[in-house]
Design an enzyme around this catalytic site. Structure first.
Site, PDB file in Angstrom:
ATOM      1  N   GLU B  46       0.849  -1.198   0.000  1.00 50.66           N
ATOM      2  CA  GLU B  46       0.000   0.000   0.000  1.00 50.66           C
ATOM      3  C   GLU B  46       0.884   1.247   0.000  1.00 50.66           C
ATOM      4  O   GLU B  46       1.918   1.276   0.668  1.00 50.66           O
ATOM      5  CB  GLU B  46      -0.839  -0.032   1.290  1.00 50.66           C
ATOM      6  CG  GLU B  46      -1.692   1.212   1.531  1.00 50.66           C
ATOM      7  CD  GLU B  46      -2.234   1.262   2.961  1.00 50.66           C
ATOM      8  OE1 GLU B  46      -1.524   0.805   3.896  1.00 50.66           O
ATOM      9  OE2 GLU B  46      -3.357   1.761   3.154  1.00 50.66           O
ATOM     10  N   ASN B 106      -7.085   6.050  -1.743  1.00 51.74           N
ATOM     11  CA  ASN B 106      -5.973   5.153  -1.439  1.00 51.74           C
ATOM     12  C   ASN B 106      -6.138   3.969  -2.390  1.00 51.74           C
ATOM     13  O   ASN B 106      -7.008   3.118  -2.188  1.00 51.74           O
ATOM     14  CB  ASN B 106      -6.053   4.737   0.033  1.00 51.74           C
ATOM     15  CG  ASN B 106      -4.847   3.949   0.492  1.00 51.74           C
ATOM     16  OD1 ASN B 106      -4.148   3.350  -0.328  1.00 51.74           O
ATOM     17  ND2 ASN B 106      -4.618   3.926   1.787  1.00 51.74           N
ATOM     18  N   LYS B 123      -9.401   1.804  -1.886  1.00 47.11           N
ATOM     19  CA  LYS B 123      -9.628   1.285  -0.536  1.00 47.11           C
ATOM     20  C   LYS B 123     -10.984   1.713   0.022  1.00 47.11           C
ATOM     21  O   LYS B 123     -11.288   2.912   0.071  1.00 47.11           O
ATOM     22  CB  LYS B 123      -8.500   1.785   0.370  1.00 47.11           C
ATOM     23  CG  LYS B 123      -8.514   1.252   1.789  1.00 47.11           C
ATOM     24  CD  LYS B 123      -7.235   1.726   2.508  1.00 47.11           C
ATOM     25  CE  LYS B 123      -7.091   1.219   3.918  1.00 47.11           C
ATOM     26  NZ  LYS B 123      -5.796   1.676   4.518  1.00 47.11           N
ATOM     27  N   GLU B 142      -6.112   8.722   7.867  1.00 43.16           N
ATOM     28  CA  GLU B 142      -6.611   8.293   6.551  1.00 43.16           C
ATOM     29  C   GLU B 142      -7.994   8.855   6.255  1.00 43.16           C
ATOM     30  O   GLU B 142      -8.299   9.199   5.110  1.00 43.16           O
ATOM     31  CB  GLU B 142      -6.618   6.759   6.453  1.00 43.16           C
ATOM     32  CG  GLU B 142      -5.224   6.187   6.311  1.00 43.16           C
ATOM     33  CD  GLU B 142      -5.242   4.718   5.934  1.00 43.16           C
ATOM     34  OE1 GLU B 142      -5.733   4.374   4.849  1.00 43.16           O
ATOM     35  OE2 GLU B 142      -4.765   3.893   6.750  1.00 43.16           O
TER      36      GLU B 142
END
Lengths: 308, 308
Positions: B46, B106, B123, B142
């Site tokens: 990631e 993401n 994501k 995030e």
């Protein structure tokens, strides 16, 4: 602190010839041990009252009705309810249920400290097969003798917390724990009868089966921040070995207590239901993190549909 | 036998000051190692191109745009695509995506052996928080810098099998693996950056975090009979430790290969996609066993609704 002292009451093997009376006497003995240990709740296995009969093939399905209970409590099981009430201990156990309408379910019940049935669950995920299968090392005819449960996955307020049930193969399905988790479950109780060899792959023996057992219980507990109490019927029933693996899992997914034998055995653990809060309020705060707009397939499509 | 030789290309730490150019050079070196080992697919973590920037608080969110890619490939990443094409090796990596419309995701991509992007995933399960939180040992922003993914959980036919992606925290959610499983997924690739301490419970350190990591990957693999390739960015980034735990899980839930360091490291494993068949055709034959009539809450109710 909201403590529930749980007794996981593992049963050793029950042979085909063993009477309900003899089994109930063993269950009563475990209940008295649980009471002596000041437990709030005693949990027995799936189909606790008899041998695991779905391993036996009856060409006439009705011939298997001898294994089913037409009333609960009935004559043989009434002493369990009386002892629970007298001892003020709650209980859960599994049995084969034959309804007045002629339906067959693999059922478990929750009984409160007054001896009253407050909850019923009927096993949803029926493993095995319908017809005799000569390719298997042993038969697993749950799909022959039982209908899938028709009650969903309810929860109940009990013992100061939120309690749910599932049965055996249900634990392999994350849907089971998630539906319970979405209702705030803090304690899941379940019984199981699990052959220690995969009937379709004999290389999958006890170690591997126990690994899958632990894996699914621990994942279900962690991913829903709930205690899980899993109770085996274990040992050799008429030549067929069922694994033990009675255990209590905490809301972090850790095994905190487990059985040491394959016989009748009590595993006692204090479950502080407030320990479920950290997980439910942080990494598994569902309302904050779940994205149901991407979960549609789970509830709309039973089987696999591969891409073009 | 449908073998896919996979290289899980763990990256050691990337500091804030490290340039994209330096990171891509490390990724190219791992790709060349993978090619030398005759791998079909190389999987990077990631947010592979930079430090795990969501640990840093920017009062002005736009100031974090320095960490985002406006095009893929771009000038810095083009050498990866050229080398993949030249070596005829497929790849997957994660990066921060800033769309022409100004959306932040993401993201991870699947690139085929010709160097063409054939799949994109954004994501879905965004962990952490939006505002600066002084109660945490470190920030995990995030939810501040990314929107939840808008592409669901697609799968692609690739390398003779069915491949899906997810990212980091997605692995803790059984819904992720189940939606992929319902599309017949045989190989799930995912990258992660996982701090080795829970920012809200410092007693939850590396061992416990690694346990949860393994638990959710192994359960996801077993319960959907799929290979899972999970790739870490590991080590100490500007004083913050991320765990390693790069691993390959087989469709039976077993860890079959894993990293030994917290540095750049290649973990190679042959994944025979036909090994997914036993699980998909027996205990997890979804069409035969799943009971969607009892799963409604999963796709209709985001958060917990406790009983009355």
């Amino acid at each position: 602190m909201r403590n529930v002292r749980v007794a996981a009451a593992q049963l050793g093997p029950i042979q085909k010839m063993d009477s309900r009376h003899a089994v109930v006497a063993r269950m009563l003995d475990l209940m008295r041990q649980a009471k002596a240990a000041a437990c709030d709740l005693v949990v027995y296995p799936e189909l606790a009252l008899s041998t695991f009969f779905p391993r036996w093939y009856y060409e006439e399905r009705g011939d298997a009705d001898i294994w089913f209970e037409r009333e609960m409590p009935g004559a043989a099981t009434r002493p369990l309810f009386e002892e629970a009430s007298r001892s003020a201990i709650a209980m859960s156990f599994g049995y084969a249920e034959l309804t007045p309408g002629g339906h067959h379910f693999n059922t478990s019940i929750l009984v409160d400290k007054a001896g009253a049935i407050i909850g019923k669950y009927r096993k949803v995920h029926m493993p095995g097969h319908v017809e005799y299968d000569p390719a298997r090392t042993h038969q697993h005819l749950e799909k022959r003798y039982f209908e899938p449960g028709d009650l969903g996955f309810p929860v109940w307020r009990m013992l100061g917390g939120i309690v749910g049930m599932c049965i055996c193969n249900d634990r392999r399905w994350p849907e089971t724990f998630r539906v319970l988790g979405l209702q705030g479950v803090e304690l899941v109780v379940l019984g199981f009868n699990t052959p220690s060899v995969n009937s379709q792959r004999s290389a999958e023996g006890l170690d591997r089966r126990m690994f899958h057992h632990r894996l699914t219980l621990q994942a279900g507990a962690y991913q829903n921040a709930t205690f899980v109490v899993a109770v085996a019927k274990a040992g050799v029933e008429d030549g067929h070995h069922c694994m033990a693996g009675t255990m209590v899992i905490d809301p972090d997914g850790e095994i905190v207590a487990q059985s040491a034998t394959e016989a009748d055995e009590l595993v006692v653990h204090d479950c502080d239901l407030d320990a479920t809060r950290f997980g439910k309020e942080t990494v598994f705060d569902f309302a904050r993190h779940r994205r149901i707009e991407h979960y549609g397939l789970i509830a709309s499509q039973p089987g696999v549909v591969p891409p073009l």
